[in-house]
Design an enzyme around this catalytic site. Structure first.
Site, PDB file in Angstrom:
ATOM      1  N   LYS A   1      -8.583  -4.930 -11.750  1.00  0.00           N
ATOM      2  CA  LYS A   1      -9.288  -4.487 -10.538  1.00  0.00           C
ATOM      3  C   LYS A   1     -10.773  -4.727 -10.785  1.00  0.00           C
ATOM      4  O   LYS A   1     -11.412  -3.992 -11.546  1.00  0.00           O
ATOM      5  CB  LYS A   1      -9.015  -3.001 -10.256  1.00  0.00           C
ATOM      6  CG  LYS A   1      -9.591  -2.529  -8.933  1.00  0.00           C
ATOM      7  CD  LYS A   1      -9.271  -1.052  -8.693  1.00  0.00           C
ATOM      8  CE  LYS A   1      -9.642  -0.642  -7.276  1.00  0.00           C
ATOM      9  NZ  LYS A   1     -11.029  -0.899  -6.919  1.00  0.00           N
TER      10      LYS A   1
ATOM     11  N   ARG B   1     -14.620  -5.680   3.536  1.00  0.00           N
ATOM     12  CA  ARG B   1     -13.404  -4.895   3.743  1.00  0.00           C
ATOM     13  C   ARG B   1     -13.412  -4.184   5.091  1.00  0.00           C
ATOM     14  O   ARG B   1     -12.371  -3.967   5.702  1.00  0.00           O
ATOM     15  CB  ARG B   1     -13.274  -3.873   2.606  1.00  0.00           C
ATOM     16  CG  ARG B   1     -12.046  -3.009   2.696  1.00  0.00           C
ATOM     17  CD  ARG B   1     -11.883  -2.196   1.442  1.00  0.00           C
ATOM     18  NE  ARG B   1     -11.424  -0.854   1.731  1.00  0.00           N
ATOM     19  CZ  ARG B   1     -11.051   0.018   0.817  1.00  0.00           C
ATOM     20  NH1 ARG B   1     -11.126  -0.313  -0.457  1.00  0.00           N
ATOM     21  NH2 ARG B   1     -10.645   1.212   1.149  1.00  0.00           N
TER      22      ARG B   1
ATOM     23  N   GLU C   1     -12.352 -10.988  -4.570  1.00  0.00           N
ATOM     24  CA  GLU C   1     -13.443 -10.078  -4.951  1.00  0.00           C
ATOM     25  C   GLU C   1     -14.718 -10.889  -5.123  1.00  0.00           C
ATOM     26  O   GLU C   1     -14.756 -11.868  -5.888  1.00  0.00           O
ATOM     27  CB  GLU C   1     -13.109  -9.369  -6.267  1.00  0.00           C
ATOM     28  CG  GLU C   1     -13.969  -8.167  -6.553  1.00  0.00           C
ATOM     29  CD  GLU C   1     -13.487  -6.905  -5.857  1.00  0.00           C
ATOM     30  OE1 GLU C   1     -14.167  -5.870  -5.971  1.00  0.00           O
ATOM     31  OE2 GLU C   1     -12.420  -6.943  -5.209  1.00  0.00           O
TER      32      GLU C   1
ATOM     33  N   ARG D   1       0.593   0.935   2.142  1.00  0.00           N
ATOM     34  CA  ARG D   1       2.020   1.172   2.309  1.00  0.00           C
ATOM     35  C   ARG D   1       2.590   1.661   0.979  1.00  0.00           C
ATOM     36  O   ARG D   1       2.401   1.020  -0.057  1.00  0.00           O
ATOM     37  CB  ARG D   1       2.740  -0.108   2.751  1.00  0.00           C
ATOM     38  CG  ARG D   1       2.241  -0.671   4.075  1.00  0.00           C
ATOM     39  CD  ARG D   1       2.492   0.273   5.245  1.00  0.00           C
ATOM     40  NE  ARG D   1       1.934  -0.244   6.481  1.00  0.00           N
ATOM     41  CZ  ARG D   1       2.602  -1.004   7.339  1.00  0.00           C
ATOM     42  NH1 ARG D   1       3.860  -1.333   7.088  1.00  0.00           N
ATOM     43  NH2 ARG D   1       2.019  -1.432   8.448  1.00  0.00           N
TER      44      ARG D   1
ATOM     45  N   LYS E   1      -3.464   1.156  -7.417  1.00  0.00           N
ATOM     46  CA  LYS E   1      -4.679   0.949  -8.215  1.00  0.00           C
ATOM     47  C   LYS E   1      -4.707   2.007  -9.308  1.00  0.00           C
ATOM     48  O   LYS E   1      -4.478   3.189  -9.073  1.00  0.00           O
ATOM     49  CB  LYS E   1      -5.933   1.023  -7.336  1.00  0.00           C
ATOM     50  CG  LYS E   1      -6.079   2.287  -6.506  1.00  0.00           C
ATOM     51  CD  LYS E   1      -7.283   2.191  -5.593  1.00  0.00           C
ATOM     52  CE  LYS E   1      -7.387   3.422  -4.689  1.00  0.00           C
ATOM     53  NZ  LYS E   1      -8.516   3.323  -3.724  1.00  0.00           N
TER      54      LYS E   1
END
Length: 530
Positions: free
Chosen positions: A231, A251, A276, A395, A401
């Site tokens: 991440k 985002r 990213e 979902r 994460k």
């Protein structure tokens, strides 16, 4: 002359501010949208979702306007106490000595059309004339609308969900077409009420909602079913190239193409990618630098050649949504990953690479890898179910994460300021510092969350009873209270006097048991810097 539409919008904002229940907020917005005619409800949706921009109306202009009608000292003191400019002005605004001559109904469409077409020099007089014709709560609604910062406790997603529920639409279908439309969204409401077909965005580089992840609460997933990736600590972006046009979206769906022109110029392959946005590190062989370096690029309308050279941006790719005109979102992650690896070599390797998959035999091995990751640009680990489609929002069971454990430091409270909205009566924004070798306390961060409601009340009382100086709305405290601060990372920063900047600091504990002189030092924090 009072206007029912302006009254309804004021009542909506009032209801949203004082309603905590999500379902109650959805009903408030839905009832308003069904009862309000076009185009006013479209402008209300634009305001609720942050898509309304009235460039002639700026905070400084509004402050000058009110200070021409109200004693500036009284306004400053009231603003400091209330914590919100719109609310302060709405309450302080004096009734006109002579009834207004203009009695044109103040609908939202009239307000937007008027304020969007005026110059900055004309704005104060026109806005003041509108305020003269309204009651206090309507003035509040007008000012919130004009300044474009409602802060009424809802997100853009919740407003779109309310619209979808009110008219029996699928919220993901609303999201899909939303960014191809402009306020006041007439085609959207035509579709919602059965007068028109679902809007479509073809040959237009529109934004598609991101797939998001749930926090991993426990090792409750079978690693055999999930792929692990890093991440990265940048900002999530979507790259869209359609019909010869390229757009770069954040985002939130904001168009940030102008801030990263070199990325847009390098992405000329038809498709839609998820990745990213990062800045290359000067001392890391071209690897990603810290988020602090990326901040030098964010929010710039124009980017100088020097900035481009000093903070070169690139995108680490996660996923592919479209390959040309082919929609890949229904495919499982494994197939999309294969397609991404085929697509990526078409792009400039200086500007794009693919985020690597982490190889780990089991959760214990993955946890050890995650714990050892203190790279400047790594936040933790992502777990993606191998058979998951790319679906908007969060979902359950698909993506997780797993952030690395936060760093901890004991810092001394130095300054406090009132919050906004529901916290406008509390000192809830705290600046804290660490000691230099010479015994000087220098600020290293600012936090406004992490504490409970009871701790907030305690901290507010502490600030009020331990104030030693005031600088406008800021109170300086006596430097005796230690706060345990959790933060994701800390970086060298030329912009701060301490030379350090924390990433995502939050108050994790109030250390009344610890003397201030035993708090952490700048040098100690510098050793944690990445």
């Amino acid at each position: 002359m009072r206007c029912a539409i302006m009254r309804a919008f004021a009542d909506l904002l009032d209801g949203l501010i004082y309603t905590r229940s999500r379902n109650a907020k959805l009903k408030l917005i839905g009832d308003y949208l069904r009862a309000t005619p076009d185009p006013d409800r479209g402008w209300a949706m634009a305001a609720l979702t942050g898509k309304l921009d009235l460039p002639a109306v700026k905070p400084a202009l509004i402050r000058a306007m009110v200070e021409a009608r109200v004693d500036p000292v009284l306004y400053a003191m009231s603003r400091d106490f209330v914590g919100d400019s719109a609310e302060t002005i709405a309450l302080l605004w004096p009734e006109p000595a002579v009834p207004p001559e203009d009695t044109t109904p103040l609908t939202l469409s009239h307000i937007v059309a008027t304020l969007a077409g005026i110059s900055k020099s004309d704005a104060p007089a026109i806005l003041a004339s509108m305020l003269d014709r309204l009651e206090a709560d309507e003035r509040f609604a007008l000012l919130k609308l004009a300044m474009g910062a409602l802060r009424v406790g809802i997100s853009a997603r919740l407003a779109k969900t309310a619209l979808a529920q009110a008219f029996g639409l699928d919220v993901d279908a609303v999201e899909e077409v939303w960014h191809g439309l402009v306020p006041p969204y007439a085609p959207l409401f035509d579709w919602a009420e059965g007068r028109g077909a679902q809007p479509a965005a073809r040959n237009v580089p529109v934004f598609r909602p991101f797939m998001l992840a749930h926090p991993l609460e426990a090792e409750s997933v079978d690693l055999a079913d999930y792929a692990a990736e890093w991440k990265w600590d940048g900002i999530r972006v979507q790259l869209v190239h359609v019909a010869g046009e390229t757009r770069l979206y954040s985002r939130a769906g904001d168009d940030i193409t102008h801030s990263f022109p070199e990325i847009a110029a390098s992405f000329a392959a038809p498709g839609v990618l998820d990745g990213e946005l990062l800045v290359k590190g000067e001392f890391q062989g071209g690897e990603a630098a810290s988020f602090n370096a990326l901040q030098q690029r964010l929010g710039r309308k124009q980017v100088s050649a020097r900035t481009l050279a000093e903070y070169p941006a690139f995108v680490r790719l996660y996923d592919i949504l479209f390959d040309g005109e082919e929609d890949l979102r229904a495919l499982p992650w494994t197939e999309r990953r294969t397609r991404l690896e085929v697509f990526a070599p078409r792009l400039d390797p200086e500007r794009f690479d693919v985020s690597a998959v982490i190889e780990a035999a089991d959760f214990a091995a993955l946890e050890e890898i995650r714990a050892g990751a203190r790279d400047a640009s790594i936040e933790g680990v992502m777990l993606k179910r191998r058979d998951s489609p790319y679906v908007a929002g969060r979902r359950a069971g698909l993506w997780y994460k797993w952030k690395r454990d936060p760093l901890i430091a004991d810092c001394v409270l130095m300054y406090a300021q009132r919050g906004s909205g529901k916290r406008s009566s509390f000192y809830s924004d705290y600046t804290f510092g660490a000691w230099t070798a010479e015994g000087e306390l220098l600020p290293v961060g600012k936090a406004y969350f992490g504490f409970t409601d009871e701790e907030l009340k305690w901290l507010d009382r502490y600030v009020r009873t331990h104030t030693v100086n005031r600088f406008g709305p800021v109170r300086e405290t006596d430097k005796t209270l230690v706060l345990e601060v959790a933060f994701d990372s800390i970086h060298e920063s030329k912009r701060h006097k301490s030379g350090l900047a924390m990433r995502f600091p939050r108050i994790s504990r109030i250390r009344t048991d610890k003397p201030a002189h035993e708090a952490d030092t700048i040098e100690g924090l510098r050793r944690l810097a990445t």
